[in-house]
Structures are given as structure tokens and as C-alpha cells.
Design a protein around this motif. Sequence first.
Motif, PDB file in Angstrom:
ATOM      1  N   ASP A 155       0.861  -1.182   0.000  1.00 37.67           N
ATOM      2  CA  ASP A 155       0.000   0.000   0.000  1.00 37.67           C
ATOM      3  C   ASP A 155       0.899   1.236   0.000  1.00 37.67           C
ATOM      4  O   ASP A 155       1.670   1.439   0.946  1.00 37.67           O
ATOM      5  CB  ASP A 155      -0.895  -0.047   1.260  1.00 37.67           C
ATOM      6  N   ILE A 156       0.829   2.009  -1.065  1.00 40.59           N
ATOM      7  CA  ILE A 156       1.769   3.128  -1.207  1.00 40.59           C
ATOM      8  C   ILE A 156       0.994   4.436  -1.402  1.00 40.59           C
ATOM      9  O   ILE A 156       0.103   4.521  -2.247  1.00 40.59           O
ATOM     10  CB  ILE A 156       2.713   2.898  -2.406  1.00 40.59           C
ATOM     11  N   VAL A 157       1.327   5.440  -0.591  1.00 43.34           N
ATOM     12  CA  VAL A 157       0.714   6.764  -0.730  1.00 43.34           C
ATOM     13  C   VAL A 157       1.777   7.717  -1.264  1.00 43.34           C
ATOM     14  O   VAL A 157       2.888   7.772  -0.727  1.00 43.34           O
ATOM     15  CB  VAL A 157       0.192   7.275   0.636  1.00 43.34           C
ATOM     16  N   VAL A 158       1.455   8.446  -2.333  1.00 39.50           N
ATOM     17  CA  VAL A 158       2.400   9.404  -2.902  1.00 39.50           C
ATOM     18  C   VAL A 158       1.927  10.816  -2.561  1.00 39.50           C
ATOM     19  O   VAL A 158       0.786  11.174  -2.843  1.00 39.50           O
ATOM     20  CB  VAL A 158       2.519   9.247  -4.432  1.00 39.50           C
ATOM     21  N   VAL A 159       2.806  11.591  -1.914  1.00 40.35           N
ATOM     22  CA  VAL A 159       2.436  12.936  -1.471  1.00 40.35           C
ATOM     23  C   VAL A 159       3.400  13.931  -2.117  1.00 40.35           C
ATOM     24  O   VAL A 159       4.604  13.912  -1.837  1.00 40.35           O
ATOM     25  CB  VAL A 159       2.514  13.055   0.068  1.00 40.35           C
ATOM     26  N   GLU A 160       2.882  14.775  -3.004  1.00 43.46           N
ATOM     27  CA  GLU A 160       3.742  15.737  -3.712  1.00 43.46           C
ATOM     28  C   GLU A 160       2.947  16.994  -4.022  1.00 43.46           C
ATOM     29  O   GLU A 160       1.742  16.940  -4.217  1.00 43.46           O
ATOM     30  CB  GLU A 160       4.302  15.114  -4.999  1.00 43.46           C
ATOM     31  N   GLU A 161       3.637  18.146  -4.023  1.00 39.19           N
ATOM     32  CA  GLU A 161       3.013  19.440  -4.343  1.00 39.19           C
ATOM     33  C   GLU A 161       2.982  19.618  -5.856  1.00 39.19           C
ATOM     34  O   GLU A 161       3.991  19.401  -6.519  1.00 39.19           O
ATOM     35  CB  GLU A 161       3.899  20.500  -3.742  1.00 39.19           C
ATOM     36  N   GLY A 162       1.826  19.986  -6.408  1.00 40.94           N
ATOM     37  CA  GLY A 162       1.724  20.218  -7.845  1.00 40.94           C
ATOM     38  C   GLY A 162       1.011  19.073  -8.531  1.00 40.94           C
ATOM     39  O   GLY A 162       0.035  18.525  -8.020  1.00 40.94           O
ATOM     40  N   GLN A 163       1.502  18.723  -9.714  1.00 36.64           N
ATOM     41  CA  GLN A 163       0.895  17.626 -10.475  1.00 36.64           C
ATOM     42  C   GLN A 163       1.246  16.277  -9.837  1.00 36.64           C
ATOM     43  O   GLN A 163       2.239  16.174  -9.133  1.00 36.64           O
ATOM     44  CB  GLN A 163       1.451  17.623 -11.907  1.00 36.64           C
TER      45      GLN A 163
ATOM     46  N   PRO B 216       0.435  -4.448 -10.665  1.00 38.87           N
ATOM     47  CA  PRO B 216      -0.423  -5.525 -10.168  1.00 38.87           C
ATOM     48  C   PRO B 216      -0.105  -5.866  -8.703  1.00 38.87           C
ATOM     49  O   PRO B 216       1.067  -5.949  -8.329  1.00 38.87           O
ATOM     50  CB  PRO B 216      -0.063  -6.709 -11.077  1.00 38.87           C
ATOM     51  N   GLY B 217      -1.128  -6.000  -7.909  1.00 35.33           N
ATOM     52  CA  GLY B 217      -0.945  -6.394  -6.511  1.00 35.33           C
ATOM     53  C   GLY B 217      -0.575  -5.243  -5.587  1.00 35.33           C
ATOM     54  O   GLY B 217      -0.405  -5.432  -4.386  1.00 35.33           O
ATOM     55  N   LYS B 218      -0.417  -4.039  -6.142  1.00 31.25           N
ATOM     56  CA  LYS B 218      -0.044  -2.888  -5.304  1.00 31.25           C
ATOM     57  C   LYS B 218      -1.159  -1.846  -5.350  1.00 31.25           C
ATOM     58  O   LYS B 218      -1.729  -1.604  -6.431  1.00 31.25           O
ATOM     59  CB  LYS B 218       1.245  -2.235  -5.832  1.00 31.25           C
ATOM     60  N   SER B 219      -1.424  -1.253  -4.219  1.00 32.42           N
ATOM     61  CA  SER B 219      -2.344  -0.131  -4.203  1.00 32.42           C
ATOM     62  C   SER B 219      -1.519   1.147  -4.156  1.00 32.42           C
ATOM     63  O   SER B 219      -0.703   1.328  -3.244  1.00 32.42           O
ATOM     64  CB  SER B 219      -3.268  -0.252  -2.987  1.00 32.42           C
ATOM     65  N   ILE B 220      -1.687   2.004  -5.154  1.00 31.86           N
ATOM     66  CA  ILE B 220      -0.954   3.278  -5.179  1.00 31.86           C
ATOM     67  C   ILE B 220      -1.977   4.398  -5.074  1.00 31.86           C
ATOM     68  O   ILE B 220      -2.855   4.527  -5.928  1.00 31.86           O
ATOM     69  CB  ILE B 220      -0.140   3.408  -6.477  1.00 31.86           C
ATOM     70  N   ARG B 221      -1.874   5.166  -3.997  1.00 33.96           N
ATOM     71  CA  ARG B 221      -2.871   6.213  -3.770  1.00 33.96           C
ATOM     72  C   ARG B 221      -2.227   7.587  -3.774  1.00 33.96           C
ATOM     73  O   ARG B 221      -1.046   7.719  -3.434  1.00 33.96           O
ATOM     74  CB  ARG B 221      -3.598   5.950  -2.444  1.00 33.96           C
ATOM     75  N   GLY B 222      -3.010   8.581  -4.140  1.00 36.07           N
ATOM     76  CA  GLY B 222      -2.497   9.953  -4.178  1.00 36.07           C
ATOM     77  C   GLY B 222      -3.504  10.846  -4.857  1.00 36.07           C
ATOM     78  O   GLY B 222      -4.713  10.661  -4.700  1.00 36.07           O
ATOM     79  N   LYS B 223      -2.996  11.778  -5.659  1.00 33.79           N
ATOM     80  CA  LYS B 223      -3.892  12.751  -6.294  1.00 33.79           C
ATOM     81  C   LYS B 223      -4.747  12.125  -7.387  1.00 33.79           C
ATOM     82  O   LYS B 223      -5.833  12.610  -7.670  1.00 33.79           O
ATOM     83  CB  LYS B 223      -3.064  13.891  -6.877  1.00 33.79           C
ATOM     84  N   LEU B 224      -4.251  11.056  -8.014  1.00 34.08           N
ATOM     85  CA  LEU B 224      -5.011  10.438  -9.108  1.00 34.08           C
ATOM     86  C   LEU B 224      -6.174   9.610  -8.585  1.00 34.08           C
ATOM     87  O   LEU B 224      -7.148   9.377  -9.283  1.00 34.08           O
ATOM     88  CB  LEU B 224      -4.096   9.566  -9.971  1.00 34.08           C
ATOM     89  N   THR B 225      -6.073   9.138  -7.341  1.00 35.24           N
ATOM     90  CA  THR B 225      -7.136   8.287  -6.792  1.00 35.24           C
ATOM     91  C   THR B 225      -8.091   9.058  -5.899  1.00 35.24           C
ATOM     92  O   THR B 225      -9.037   8.504  -5.372  1.00 35.24           O
ATOM     93  CB  THR B 225      -6.540   7.149  -5.955  1.00 35.24           C
ATOM     94  N   GLY B 226      -7.795  10.354  -5.664  1.00 32.31           N
ATOM     95  CA  GLY B 226      -8.659  11.147  -4.793  1.00 32.31           C
ATOM     96  C   GLY B 226      -8.272  11.063  -3.324  1.00 32.31           C
ATOM     97  O   GLY B 226      -8.939  11.657  -2.476  1.00 32.31           O
TER      98      GLY B 226
END
Lengths: 542, 218
Positions: free
Chosen positions: A282-290, A304-314
Amino acid sequence: MRDEVLLGDEAVAQAALDAGIGGAFSYPGTPATEIFEYVEARAAACGVSAKWSANEKVAYEEALGMCFAGRRALVSMKHVGLNVAADPFMSSALTGVHAGLVLAVADDPGMHSSQNEQDSRCYAEFAHIPVLEPSSQQECYDLTRLAFDLSEEMDTPVMVRLVTRLAHSRSNVRVEDAPPAPEPAPEPRPTPDWRDWTLLPMNARRRFLEVVERQHRLLEHSERSPFNTVHLAGNRGVIASGLAWNYVSEALSSFALESLLKIVTYPIPVALVRKLVAHCDDIVVVEEGQPFIESRLNGLLGLPGKSIRGKLTGALPRTGELTPDLVLAALGREAVLENPVEQGLAPRPPGLCRGCPHADTFRALAVALKNVRKPAVFGDIGCYTLGALPPYGALNTCVDMGASIAMAHGAVQAGAWPVLCVIGDSTFLHSGMTPLVGAARANADMTVILVDNETVGMTGTQESIAGGERLLAILRGLGVDESHLCVIDPLPQRLAENAAQIEREIQHRGLSVIVSRRACVQATRRQAEQRLAAGGACCSGA
Amino acid sequence: MTRPEAGRAAAAARLRILIVGVGGQGVLTAARHLGEACLRTGHEAVLGQLHGMSQRGGSVESTVVVGGAESSFIEEGEADVVLGLEPLETLRARPRMHAQTRVVTSTTPVVPHLLSQMGKPYPPLPEILSAIRAAAPDLTTLDSAAIVRQAGARRALNVAMLGALAALEVLPFPAAALWSAVAARTPERFVAGNRRAFELGGAAAKARTSPAPGRPAC
């Protein structure tokens, strides 16, 4: 070593001075203005050159020329300024730099004082150049120092990317002691090989291949950089860059079980990302901007098999600025509001100053247009953009620097009438002269109101490079017909005659330029204060 | 506001000061004076400022976070101290206050352009103050216009407010340390006026602060 309390902007500037630049180049723009101003204030003492340029493209080219001649150079601008400088910026990756060239760009997520929130990291990737992204004022200093060395080592411009809240916050910075005396300028290095700098197709093809081949060395450098850190712990991983790293690390005490990756250098250090992703599901990406890192991590098809969350997932908002609470929420903790946001308080939007000459210009314009059903009035960028708001409601557009004149000429070609535009002296010199040459050549049926307050007001009254008579001479030189080039003095007692003058020029079926000339009240006050501070005679008794 | 337990690291050790006002009042300068005092007394501080278009008569804020913070952000319910240079702006900061927030506000209004253009009145001061007090009972008010007049220093509003703040003994350094930071950053010819404003602000704050929460309205 000594400690100073510096803005992020100032830390970049101090580092550039300590790196031995020969000059700094810029055009004012919030939130980057203070980078150049800091150098400017110390230019004489440090023996460096610091003159505002006409626009960001010119600033970038001047900096590139200084590097060609063998001296290090700093060029700084706000994010949208890089659009103006994009032409030399893209090609400077191919010429190489000869001496260190650092581009400091301040992005404005949340658009505190900008027309968009573009992310300069996208530009750097586009141009194949490295980026260093500080998360603190100290890193602003350290990374700018590093940027000059990296630029020379890799023969490429290097971008240092800031965001508003880093550029405009202050903290303690440990800086090197200034050298005892300004050293005499070193002998310029011999000029570089002309074939590298003359981008004829045969040379450019070879250079572009070299740029592409340089990428793996840049990636290696990025992966080795001690500024990037990876910490493996729990199954959940957080990837953060720049200022966002602060918000994540403030939340750390309760999330110490997370695995963490801090990204400071670009190209993205893939080996470190691979390490974190191998360890976490489970990975959360936190960045300013795009969502720059996030979208590259996802690729087209995701992992596959990884959850990547951030600005694209809401998990984080797709637009606007990050805040510590938004980051807390993305990491699974919601804060509860106790004192709700105030409703119904009289807002205090920015407005034109009391006594501002622009206000009198807009009042005269309103009188001149009172009987016109659908005037098209193109606006531009500066304090006078506030003329779009009540009570003036005088402008229909604000797009980019200098757009008013070109858009007006386009509207004329669509058959619109009457067509007017309002542009300031500094914006005109930045990007308004070129479209006016075409409009004058075509004798386009439009009226340009050039509000000349002899300063760059919006960003803090920096000196405009030409106002007054010099500006009139430029207008004549661009081909404006003398008989429809007039000057008005925007004062309340001249409202009727100014309105009549504007009306006459609207009726003229061809190009008219009306220069509405009076000094900015802020600049006048500042100049009076400076005179007083300098101990000079002051007859006004202020 | 209820904060998640240990939501932001070591929050207890920090002092989050929010300074609000109107463009031109000296909000950013007040923050820089506080930052200088922190540097001189060996306290780590991060200062935030938001400006740009807001310089033109808009709302301006600045933050000073003392004690090893990573960011200068002060979020909802996080301000330990609010220094308001204008009453409506102090009220606007109410969501950032918590029940123990110490609030020092000027009672001298600066009427928003929009209100004067629409011919609408400024909200009654007692209503503004009681709304602030409802969120943060520890409120100190200052007639800053009278103070700067008495000090003979028209543009020393921010310094008068700093004097008041220093007198409340919430800062991690004494009033004298703040004054020497202000003095060091003030052009010579303004020092005397600033000094009077700083001292008058301090005296007024001491006179108006009472320990009991149910003190009479000012």
C-alpha cells in the motif's frame, strides 16, 4: 559558518552568491521575485551583475550567454515565466552550459497570485534536465550549491524547484562565511566549441543524442544522492517530495511504522522506488503540484498487486495546495472542526490602492464606453487586472503577459468593434511590443490603452526598464501613427476630457495608442522613504 | 477542534503564533521581528508569509512557529496565539483558534473596500469581540489608533501590538529581548517612536488583561 533567518528564495540566492556566480537574471513574478532582489541588494558588494531583464526569455538567454563566456549564472522566475523562457530553456539542454547554469523556478500551487498551477518538474523532464527539489530553507541553500557543481559535472542546466510556501517562509539557514573580499573576476574561460552551441540540424542531432545518453548518468547520480532517503518498516509506504515531505514528517510520530521514501533529486531515483515498492503493498504518494511521481509510478496500467494512492485516486485533492491536515487525512486520520469557517464576513479581496492612477483610467474608460453595447476590452497582467472586478468591471480577459494586444488584433480580424486593450508599461515591454508591430503594420482598428505608472507595481515596485518619453519613442519606433498616439493624465478632475479623448480614438478607424501616464502611488511613497532614509533633502515635508 | 492524538509531532513543545491584518499594516514585519527575537534567544522558528496580490489592501497573514517545527502552516484549531492587527481579520481567524488560544486584537477597524463601495456599515465591534470570545475566551483588546497617536508614530501599529503580546508573557523570551530585536531591525529615525509604541502597547495590555475568564467586556 554562520546562521541567518532566510526565506526559501533568499537561501537560493545566498547559495548562488557563495557558489561564485557572475550574475543573476530575472523578471519579477510572485513567488520568485525575492531570489533576484536578494542578489541585487548585494550585487555591488559581491561584485556580481544583477539587472532586471525585459522578460524571462531574455533573462534565460542572458544567463546562457554568461555561461558561454565562462561564468556561473543564476536565472530565476515564477512557473509561468518558464513558458516565456521555454524556447531557450529547451535548447539549452543541447548546447550545454560551459559554466554552471542554475534555473530556480517557484511554482504556485493553489494559485495565490498566478493564472495557473503548472508543475515545472514536467518541463524539466520534457527538456531532459535534472531537478533538485528542496523541502526546507536549509535544503534550498545546500541544493543550490550542489546544483552549480552538478551543472558543470554533467554539462547541463539544473533546475531548483520551489513552491510558494517554501519560497515565502523563513527559517534558520547555516551558510558559509562570505569570502574576506570580493575576488577580482576570474579570467573568462576560453569559449566552448562552436559546434556544440550552434544548433544547426547537423550539430543539434549529435547534441540531442548526447543529451539522451547523459540520462543514465543523471539517473545514477540521482540514485546515489544522499539527499534521497529510504526507510523500510511496515507494509504501508509513503513517497513524498519537496514541501510535502514536511507535512508527512510532521505526521510521523503516530505513523512511525510506515516505510518512507523522500525524493529530492530527479530523474526519479528508480532504484530507491523499486526498494520501497518491493517492500510495501500500500503506497501513498504525497507531492506538491501535479501527480508527477504518482503517474510515473503507475505507468499506464498500474502495478499488479499494489495499491498506489495519491492525487489520481482522490486520496489527495487533484488541484490546489497541500496542507498538513490534507496529508493527515490521506494517511487515515481525519481532523474534526470545532470552530466552523466564518460565514458572511465581509471579504477583503485585493483592490487598487487609494489614489491609484489605474482607477482613474478605468473610470474614464467607463464613461467613454457608456453608450457602447458590447465593447471587447482585453486585459493583461498587473495591478490593473483588478479592473476586471467590481466596481470597475472594465476588462473581459486576462490570459498571459502581453496577450491583450495580440488578442485584440485577433478580435479585430473577426470583425469585432469597438476593440480595446489595457496593458501596463512593464507588461508591454515584456511581451506587448511584438504584437503591436503587427497591429501597427495592419493599422488594426483598435485602441490600446497603455497605463504607464513607470514601475512594476504588482510585485513590489521594481524599476520598469522604460517609461515616460522613452516609452513614447519606442511606440513611434514600432510604427504607431503619431496623430493617434496621445498621452492622458489620469486625474479625477480630468475625467471628462480623458473620457472624450478615449471616445475620439475609439471612433478613429485604425490603430490608436493612448498612454495614460501617472506614477504609482506605492512607488512614489517608497522613493520618498528611500530619499528620507538616505538623509537627502525632502521638500514635501512628508 | 479535536486533534488526533499525537497527530502532529511534539505539538506540545511548540508555540504557534498567527498574525493577521490588512495589507500595509506591517503583518510581515511583525513576524520578522519575532523571528529575529527567536534567533537571538536561541529558539528555532519557522516563519510563513502569504502575500502577492494581497499586498493591495487584502487580508494578509503571517505565521511564526517556535520550537522545531517542519512547516510554518497553522491549521484549524492550531493557533496558540493570535495577534490581530484589525478586528474583522481577527474574527476571520476564528476557525484557527482553540479554547485556550490567547488572542490579542486591535479594536481599530479598517473598513473593507467592498463594504464602503456598497455603502454597507462595518459590523458592530462588540459583536465581533463577543464572537471571538466565544471561541477563545482569553482575549485582550487594544485601542491601537489611540496608542500610535499617543506614541507619535503613525506607522508603529505592528510594534504596539508586539509590545502588547510581549506583556502577556506567552513568548519564550522576555519583552526586553523582543524589543532589542525590533530595535535592531528598525531604521534609526523610527526607533524612538517604535519604543514608545512598544511600551504603550505593553502597558495597555497589562491593564486590560484580567486572570478570570468572566471578566467584563472591554
